[in-house]
Design a protein around this motif. Structure first.
Motif, PDB file in Angstrom:
ATOM      1  N   ALA A 171       0.833  -1.208   0.000  1.00 27.84           N
ATOM      2  CA  ALA A 171       0.000   0.000   0.000  1.00 27.84           C
ATOM      3  C   ALA A 171       0.867   1.256   0.000  1.00 27.84           C
ATOM      4  O   ALA A 171       0.568   2.238  -0.700  1.00 27.84           O
ATOM      5  N   GLU A 172       1.959   1.226   0.757  1.00 26.30           N
ATOM      6  CA  GLU A 172       2.858   2.378   0.789  1.00 26.30           C
ATOM      7  C   GLU A 172       3.582   2.548  -0.540  1.00 26.30           C
ATOM      8  O   GLU A 172       3.813   3.680  -0.995  1.00 26.30           O
ATOM      9  N   MET A 173       3.928   1.436  -1.189  1.00 31.87           N
ATOM     10  CA  MET A 173       4.609   1.518  -2.478  1.00 31.87           C
ATOM     11  C   MET A 173       3.685   2.092  -3.549  1.00 31.87           C
ATOM     12  O   MET A 173       4.086   2.953  -4.351  1.00 31.87           O
ATOM     13  N   ILE A 174       2.448   1.619  -3.580  1.00 36.07           N
ATOM     14  CA  ILE A 174       1.500   2.083  -4.605  1.00 36.07           C
ATOM     15  C   ILE A 174       1.199   3.572  -4.429  1.00 36.07           C
ATOM     16  O   ILE A 174       1.137   4.333  -5.409  1.00 36.07           O
ATOM     17  N   SER A 175       1.038   4.000  -3.210  1.00 34.05           N
ATOM     18  CA  SER A 175       0.653   5.394  -2.938  1.00 34.05           C
ATOM     19  C   SER A 175       1.847   6.316  -2.765  1.00 34.05           C
ATOM     20  O   SER A 175       1.665   7.534  -2.605  1.00 34.05           O
ATOM     21  N   ASP A 176       3.067   5.736  -2.783  1.00 34.48           N
ATOM     22  CA  ASP A 176       4.276   6.521  -2.509  1.00 34.48           C
ATOM     23  C   ASP A 176       4.156   7.215  -1.147  1.00 34.48           C
ATOM     24  O   ASP A 176       4.634   8.347  -0.965  1.00 34.48           O
ATOM     25  N   LYS A 177       3.501   6.528  -0.226  1.00 33.40           N
ATOM     26  CA  LYS A 177       3.288   7.009   1.153  1.00 33.40           C
ATOM     27  C   LYS A 177       2.507   8.322   1.205  1.00 33.40           C
ATOM     28  O   LYS A 177       2.660   9.117   2.137  1.00 33.40           O
ATOM     29  N   ARG A 178       1.663   8.530   0.208  1.00 32.79           N
ATOM     30  CA  ARG A 178       0.843   9.737   0.177  1.00 32.79           C
ATOM     31  C   ARG A 178      -0.628   9.368   0.309  1.00 32.79           C
ATOM     32  O   ARG A 178      -1.053   8.296  -0.128  1.00 32.79           O
ATOM     33  N   THR A 179      -1.393  10.276   0.866  1.00 40.51           N
ATOM     34  CA  THR A 179      -2.838  10.079   0.970  1.00 40.51           C
ATOM     35  C   THR A 179      -3.490  10.392  -0.369  1.00 40.51           C
ATOM     36  O   THR A 179      -3.213  11.435  -0.966  1.00 40.51           O
ATOM     37  N   GLN A 180      -4.331   9.490  -0.844  1.00 40.19           N
ATOM     38  CA  GLN A 180      -4.997   9.665  -2.138  1.00 40.19           C
ATOM     39  C   GLN A 180      -6.423  10.163  -1.913  1.00 40.19           C
ATOM     40  O   GLN A 180      -7.198   9.542  -1.188  1.00 40.19           O
ATOM     41  N   LEU A 181      -6.764  11.263  -2.555  1.00 40.83           N
ATOM     42  CA  LEU A 181      -8.087  11.861  -2.404  1.00 40.83           C
ATOM     43  C   LEU A 181      -9.069  11.243  -3.389  1.00 40.83           C
ATOM     44  O   LEU A 181      -8.702  10.870  -4.505  1.00 40.83           O
ATOM     45  N   VAL A 182     -10.324  11.156  -2.972  1.00 40.86           N
ATOM     46  CA  VAL A 182     -11.388  10.618  -3.821  1.00 40.86           C
ATOM     47  C   VAL A 182     -11.975  11.751  -4.653  1.00 40.86           C
ATOM     48  O   VAL A 182     -12.460  12.751  -4.106  1.00 40.86           O
ATOM     49  N   ASP A 183     -11.929  11.606  -5.975  1.00 44.62           N
ATOM     50  CA  ASP A 183     -12.445  12.636  -6.876  1.00 44.62           C
ATOM     51  C   ASP A 183     -13.747  12.228  -7.554  1.00 44.62           C
ATOM     52  O   ASP A 183     -14.321  13.013  -8.317  1.00 44.62           O
ATOM     53  N   VAL A 184     -14.200  11.020  -7.316  1.00 41.80           N
ATOM     54  CA  VAL A 184     -15.430  10.537  -7.941  1.00 41.80           C
ATOM     55  C   VAL A 184     -16.615  11.011  -7.104  1.00 41.80           C
ATOM     56  O   VAL A 184     -16.842  10.525  -5.990  1.00 41.80           O
ATOM     57  N   GLN A 185     -17.378  11.940  -7.651  1.00 43.98           N
ATOM     58  CA  GLN A 185     -18.423  12.604  -6.877  1.00 43.98           C
ATOM     59  C   GLN A 185     -19.524  11.633  -6.430  1.00 43.98           C
ATOM     60  O   GLN A 185     -19.961  11.639  -5.279  1.00 43.98           O
ATOM     61  N   GLY A 186     -19.966  10.773  -7.316  1.00 46.22           N
ATOM     62  CA  GLY A 186     -21.075   9.892  -6.977  1.00 46.22           C
ATOM     63  C   GLY A 186     -20.748   8.929  -5.847  1.00 46.22           C
ATOM     64  O   GLY A 186     -21.623   8.548  -5.064  1.00 46.22           O
ATOM     65  N   PHE A 187     -19.491   8.533  -5.746  1.00 47.03           N
ATOM     66  CA  PHE A 187     -19.060   7.612  -4.687  1.00 47.03           C
ATOM     67  C   PHE A 187     -19.304   8.222  -3.314  1.00 47.03           C
ATOM     68  O   PHE A 187     -19.936   7.610  -2.442  1.00 47.03           O
ATOM     69  N   GLY A 188     -18.823   9.442  -3.116  1.00 44.90           N
ATOM     70  CA  GLY A 188     -19.005  10.098  -1.824  1.00 44.90           C
ATOM     71  C   GLY A 188     -20.461  10.431  -1.545  1.00 44.90           C
ATOM     72  O   GLY A 188     -20.923  10.317  -0.406  1.00 44.90           O
ATOM     73  N   ASP A 189     -21.190  10.845  -2.583  1.00 43.54           N
ATOM     74  CA  ASP A 189     -22.594  11.208  -2.383  1.00 43.54           C
ATOM     75  C   ASP A 189     -23.416  10.021  -1.895  1.00 43.54           C
ATOM     76  O   ASP A 189     -24.295  10.169  -1.034  1.00 43.54           O
ATOM     77  N   PHE A 190     -23.136   8.843  -2.443  1.00 41.95           N
ATOM     78  CA  PHE A 190     -23.925   7.667  -2.059  1.00 41.95           C
ATOM     79  C   PHE A 190     -23.594   7.207  -0.649  1.00 41.95           C
ATOM     80  O   PHE A 190     -24.488   7.045   0.188  1.00 41.95           O
ATOM     81  N   PHE A 191     -22.333   6.996  -0.367  1.00 42.58           N
ATOM     82  CA  PHE A 191     -21.950   6.398   0.906  1.00 42.58           C
ATOM     83  C   PHE A 191     -21.990   7.390   2.071  1.00 42.58           C
ATOM     84  O   PHE A 191     -22.004   6.964   3.228  1.00 42.58           O
ATOM     85  N   SER A 192     -21.996   8.656   1.784  1.00 45.67           N
ATOM     86  CA  SER A 192     -22.060   9.656   2.860  1.00 45.67           C
ATOM     87  C   SER A 192     -23.485  10.101   3.155  1.00 45.67           C
ATOM     88  O   SER A 192     -23.701  10.930   4.046  1.00 45.67           O
ATOM     89  N   GLY A 193     -24.438   9.562   2.429  1.00 41.09           N
ATOM     90  CA  GLY A 193     -25.821   9.976   2.615  1.00 41.09           C
ATOM     91  C   GLY A 193     -26.511   9.253   3.760  1.00 41.09           C
ATOM     92  O   GLY A 193     -25.923   8.434   4.473  1.00 41.09           O
ATOM     93  N   ASP A 194     -27.781   9.572   3.934  1.00 43.31           N
ATOM     94  CA  ASP A 194     -28.625   8.966   4.971  1.00 43.31           C
ATOM     95  C   ASP A 194     -29.803   8.272   4.311  1.00 43.31           C
ATOM     96  O   ASP A 194     -30.228   8.620   3.208  1.00 43.31           O
ATOM     97  N   PHE A 195     -30.344   7.298   5.031  1.00 46.91           N
ATOM     98  CA  PHE A 195     -31.549   6.605   4.588  1.00 46.91           C
ATOM     99  C   PHE A 195     -32.408   6.322   5.814  1.00 46.91           C
ATOM    100  O   PHE A 195     -31.951   5.683   6.761  1.00 46.91           O
TER     101      PHE A 195
END
Length: 353
Positions: A171-195
Motif C-alpha cells: 500500500a505504501e509503495m503504490i501510494s508513494d506514502k501519500r494520501t490519495q483523495l477521492v475525486d469521484v463525486q457519486g461515490f461520496g454522495d452515495f456512501f455519505s448519505g442517509d436513509f
C-alpha cells in the motif's frame, strides 16, 4: 481347617444401582443463574448490561457531549466500519483460525480502489468500479492467506503476520506514502448519505450482519465452519473438505475487509496506507468479548454485534475524556485478557456440568 468368612452380599440390586446413576447424571448441576449466564442468552444479557454501564459512565464523565445525537451517529459510523471486519473475523475464529492482517488489507484495498487508474475508470463508467476493486483486493489477499494456511500448512499466526507486513508495504509503495483523495463525486454522495434517518454506512453494516447471521446459523456452510473449528480431524472424517473450507473462510474475511475499505474510504474521502491501524486488535477483541471461542467451535454473530457496540462506545468515551491512544491500547489489551479468562472459566464449568 477353619471356615472361610462369608463375603457380604450387595444390598442393592443392579436395577436400583442403574436408577441411582441415572438420577445423578440427570441432576442439574450448578445454580439456575449460573446455567443461564453460561447460555448464549445469558451472555447476551451480560453484554447488554455492560453496554448500558458504559453509556452511564460516558454520560457521567462527559455530560452533554456523549448523549448528543451527533456523537451517537459518530459511534455508529465507527462501529459500522470496524464491525464489518469483526463479522468476517467471527467466521475465521469460529473455524479455528485468526487473521492479523485485516487492518493492512483494509489499507491496501483503500489505496488500490483510489488510484488514478481506478478512479478514471470509475468516472468513465460508474463508481461501482471502486467498490469491486476494493472487494477484489480483499478477496485476493484472503485467498493467499487461506492457501498458505490450508495447503502450505503454515500457522495462521505466521501467514497472516506476513500478509500484514506485505499488504501494508505494498500500500505504501503504490501510494508513494501519500494520501490519495477521492475525486469521484457519486461515490461520496452515495456512501455519505442517509436513509430513513440513519447513515448509509450503518445500513451496510446491518445488511452484512443479517447475511452473516443466516450464513452461520442457517446454512451448511455455517455448520461446517463450527465443525471445522471444533475438531478439524473429525470434520475431515465426516466428509468435509477442511482445506477448501479454510480457504473460503479467509476469502470471506478478505471480502469483509474490502467492504470495510470502501466504507472507510467514503467516510474519510481518502485512500491511505495508514487506514486500518490496529484493526486486528479491535476486531479480535470484539469477537472474543461477544462470546466466540478463541479456540474455535463456537461463534455468535449477535454477540459480535454487541462486542462491536461495546468497544466502539468505549473508544468514544476514551476520546471524549482526552485519553491518549497508548492508554486506549493498554485498556483494550487488558479487556482481551479478561474476556479470554472468562471464556476459559465458563468452558471449565461447562465441562464439569
Amino acid at each position: 481347617m477353619s471356615e472361610q468368612t462369608p463375603v457380604p452380599q450387595a444390598t442393592t440390586s443392579p436395577a436400583d444401582e442403574h436408577r441411582r446413576v441415572e438420577s445423578v447424571e440427570g441432576a442439574p448441576r450448578g445454580s439456575a443463574f449460573g446455567r443461564f449466564m453460561s447460555s448464549s442468552a445469558g451472555r447476551n444479557v451480560g453484554l447488554v448490561v455492560a453496554l448500558l454501564v458504559l453509556c452511564v459512565v460516558g454520560a457521567a464523565t462527559t455530560g452533554q457531549l456523549f448523549v448528543d445525537v451527533d456523537n451517537a451517529m459518530t459511534i455508529l459510523r465507527y462501529a459500522s466500519v470496524i464491525g464489518v471486519v469483526a463479522i468476517g473475523m467471527t467466521f475465521v475464529v469460529t473455524g479455528g483460525g485468526f487473521d492479523l492482517s485485516v487492518g493492512a488489507i483494509v489499507a491496501l484495498a483503500s489505496i488500490w480502489s483510489t488510484t488514478v487508474a481506478t478512479q478514471t475508470m470509475a468516472q468513465d463508467f460508474h463508481w461501482i468500479v471502486m467498490v469491486f476493486t476494493a472487494i477484489a483486493v480483499g478477496a485476493g489477499c484472503g485467498l493467499v492467506n487461506g492457501v498458505l494456511i490450508a495447503y502450505g500448512k503454515m500457522a495462521p499466526f505466521i501467514a497472516t503476520l506476513a500478509m500484514m507486513a506485505a499488504a501494508r508495504g505494498l500500500a505504501e509503495m503504490i501510494s508513494d506514502k501519500r494520501t490519495q483523495l477521492v475525486d469521484v463525486q457519486g461515490f461520496g454522495d452515495f456512501f455519505s448519505g442517509d436513509f430513513l434517518g440513519l447513515p448509509v454506512l450503518v445500513w451496510i453494516f446491518a445488511v452484512v450482519c443479517a447475511v452473516a447471521w443466516v450464513l452461520l446459523n442457517r446454512t451448511t456452510f455455517g455448520r461446517r465452519t463450527i465443525a471445522v473449528g471444533g475438531n478439524a480431524t473429525a470434520a475431515r472424517l465426516a466428509g468435509i473438505a477442511v482445506n477448501r473450507h479454510t480457504v473460503l473462510l479467509y476469502v470471506l474475511v478478505g471480502v469483509a475487509c474490502g467492504i470495510a475499505a470502501v466504507m472507510l474510504t467514503a467516510r474519510t474521502s481518502t485512500g491511505s496506507a495508514q487506514h486500518g491501524l490496529l484493526y486486528e486488535l479491535d476486531a479480535i477483541a470484539m469477537v472474543v468479548i461477544g462470546g466466540t471461542l478463541l479456540g474455535g467451535g463456537r461463534g455468535t454473530i449477535v454477540g459480535t454485534i454487541f462486542g462491536v457496540l461495546i468497544f466502539s462506545t468505549l473508544t468514544n468515551v476514551f476520546t471524549l475524556n482526552n485519553l491518549d491512544t497508548s492508554t486506549q491500547a493498554v485498556a483494550k489489551g487488558a479487556i482481551i485478557v479478561i474476556a479470554v479468562l472468562l471464556q476459559q472459566r465458563v468452558a471449565a464449568r461447562s465441562d464439569t456440568s
